[in-house]
Design an enzyme around this catalytic site. Structure first.
Site, mmCIF file in Angstrom:
data_model
loop_
_atom_site.group_PDB
_atom_site.id
_atom_site.type_symbol
_atom_site.label_atom_id
_atom_site.label_comp_id
_atom_site.label_asym_id
_atom_site.label_seq_id
_atom_site.Cartn_x
_atom_site.Cartn_y
_atom_site.Cartn_z
ATOM 1 C CE LYS A 37 -3.807 -0.397 2.267
ATOM 2 N NZ LYS A 37 -4.815 -0.477 3.358
ATOM 3 C CD GLU A 159 -14.832 9.318 8.780
ATOM 4 O OE1 GLU A 159 -15.245 10.099 7.895
ATOM 5 O OE2 GLU A 159 -15.260 8.162 8.947
ATOM 6 C CB CYS A 281 -19.924 4.668 7.289
ATOM 7 S SG CYS A 281 -18.213 5.145 6.965
ATOM 8 C CE LYS A 344 -21.800 8.152 -2.037
ATOM 9 N NZ LYS A 344 -21.581 9.241 -1.055
#
Length: 456
Positions: A37, A159, A281, A344
């Site tokens: 990563k 956040e 979330c 989404k």
């Protein structure tokens, strides 16, 4: 001298936060324990699809042509502690397998790995979504482990990023919440605490542009994110519950939502009925909120969230049943094109995606399902490798007996119904997001159906 920023965890939240901090002018070092990563980010390659993020990386990653050089990456906690004055914890807090509760192992591991290297005054800033009460426990653990002792302070700065708008939400947040021990120095002593002052410096630009800066105690800051997600989930599930009523009463949930939205006490946002919410979330956050309330002895206060969750999951079942009804009562051997896999638009995230879940259910019940999504194909294939995948709308719809619109990408709103009708076997459109124009599709001889709009 400006503080140096360290970011722990370089997934969706951390990579965006690190790049945005560099954009705001700070020197930033990002850490992830997965070398692949950090190596990819060092080449300017994003770990996820997020509009604008790749541009930020190109502008700031050290070693890239023409970059500011303010952003670099490491896998070493010792290097991170030596570099940083402010350490943002941005690791994942997934749902525990088989439970509603939040898995805190990544946050705990980040603290255990960082704190022993904090030999000088430092600010540790939690951004991950955690159960209320976690910050106090972590603050005590940092004080125990850090050679700097109480000079290594912890605050919580939740956040509020929307996938697809994460860069914008970081650079121009609609609010900045900072939870500090004791609720903030301003009220207690007439002056700002060191932690508050440092974060005001970090967020000076968005604050100057009008973003509110709200200082709270630690538990309140932790609750803000989970409470916000619980409220949004409730609003989405409310209009989907109204869609269930509209189905039986012959109403039109789209017109109902429009009328409700004109009431400024209610507002129009999050009143779009459809197949419900998903992602990394809302689903896991409301479940973790319920679990934590139970641990605190306040289970009844959030018992309504069980029904919110149940309504949301029913939407997926209803869409499968609507497809079965449309196709004459059986899915066996029917070809179905599914438009959308991400939870989404403007995201490649398929975590708890209603679209992909529905595609999987249709497949398990005997349909031949072909999926197309503009950005989420590779992630979808990893979750459901047994589904068929196409490279475009036309290929997905070839020979289909029904087309399901399940993620509201702009590309799908621009489909020519007449042209698509030439490649399908039967012209049945099921709009799971209530964003396509039924008049336009019916003019091209399609049957149009959407949840909550039996007469649309």
């Amino acid at each position: 001298m400006a503080p140096k920023i360290a970011v722990i965890g370089l997934g969706y939240l951390g990579a965006t936060h690190a790049a945005a901090m560099a954009e705001l002018g700070f020197e930033v070092l990002g850490l992830d324990i997965v070398p692949e990563k950090t190596q990819a980010l060092s080449r300017g390659q994003t770990p996820i699809y997020e509009p604008g993020l790749e541009d930020l990386l190109a502008r700031h990653v050290a070693g890239l042509p023409g970059s500011s050089g303010r952003l670099s990456f490491t896998t070493s906690f010792a290097e991170l502690a030596e570099f940083g004055d402010i350490h943002f914890i941005c690791v994942n807090t997934p749902q525990k397998p088989g439970e509603y509760a939040c898995d805190m192992s990544y946050v705990d591991s980040a603290v255990e790995s960082l704190a022993p290297h904090l030999t000088r005054p430092a600010l540790v800033v939690g951004k991950s979504t955690v159960p209320v009460g976690s910050a106090g426990r972590l603050a005590r653990r940092i004080a125990e482990l850090a050679p700097a002792g109480e000079a290594a302070e912890l605050v919580w700065n939740p956040e509020f990023l929307r996938e697809g708008f994460a860069v914008e939400d970081t650079l121009r947040p609609d609010r900045i919440v900072v939870g500090v021990a004791g609720g903030g120095g301003t009220a207690a002593t007439g002056g700002e605490s060191r932690a508050e002052s440092l974060l005001r410096e970090v967020y000076a630009k968005p604050v100057a542009e009008g973003s509110p800066f709200i200082v709270t105690d630690l538990p309140t800051a932790e609750l803000v994110k989970t409470a916000a997600n619980a409220f949004l989930s409730t609003k989405i599930s409310f209009i989907n519950a109204m869609a269930e009523v509209c189905e039986t009463a012959g109403g039109d949930v789209l017109k109902l939502a429009e009328a409700l939205g004109h009431d400024d006490r209610i507002g129009r946002k999050f009143l779009r009925a459809g197949i419900g919410f998903g992602g990394g979330c809302l689903p896991k956050d409301i479940r973790a909120f319920m679990a934590r309330a139970g641990e605190l002895g306040a289970a009844e206060a959030l018992s309504f969230l069980r029904e919110i969750d149940a309504i949301n999951m029913r939407r997926r079942v209803y869409m499968v049943e609507l497809a079965r009804e449309t196709l004459g009562g059986s899915l066996l051997g029917k070809r179905i094109a599914v438009l959308g896999a991400a939870f989404k638009p403007d995201s490649d995230d398929v975590r708890d995606s209603p679209a992909l879940n529905i595609a999987g259910q249709l497949h398990l019940q005997g349909a031949e399902v072909t999926v197309y999504d503009p950005k989420a194909m590779e992630n979808a294939k990893r979750v459901f490798p047994t589904l068929r995948y196409a490279d475009g709308v036309t290929e997905a719809a070839q020979g289909a007996h029904a087309v399901l619109h399940l993620t509201e990408w702009r590309e799908f709103r621009e489909i020519d119904p007449a042209a698509l009708g030439d490649v399908v076997s039967e012209r049945h459109l099921l709009d799971g997001r209530n964003t396509l124009d039924p008049v336009l599709w019916r003019k091209a001889d399609w049957t149009y159906r959407a949840l909550g709009r039996p007469t649309a």
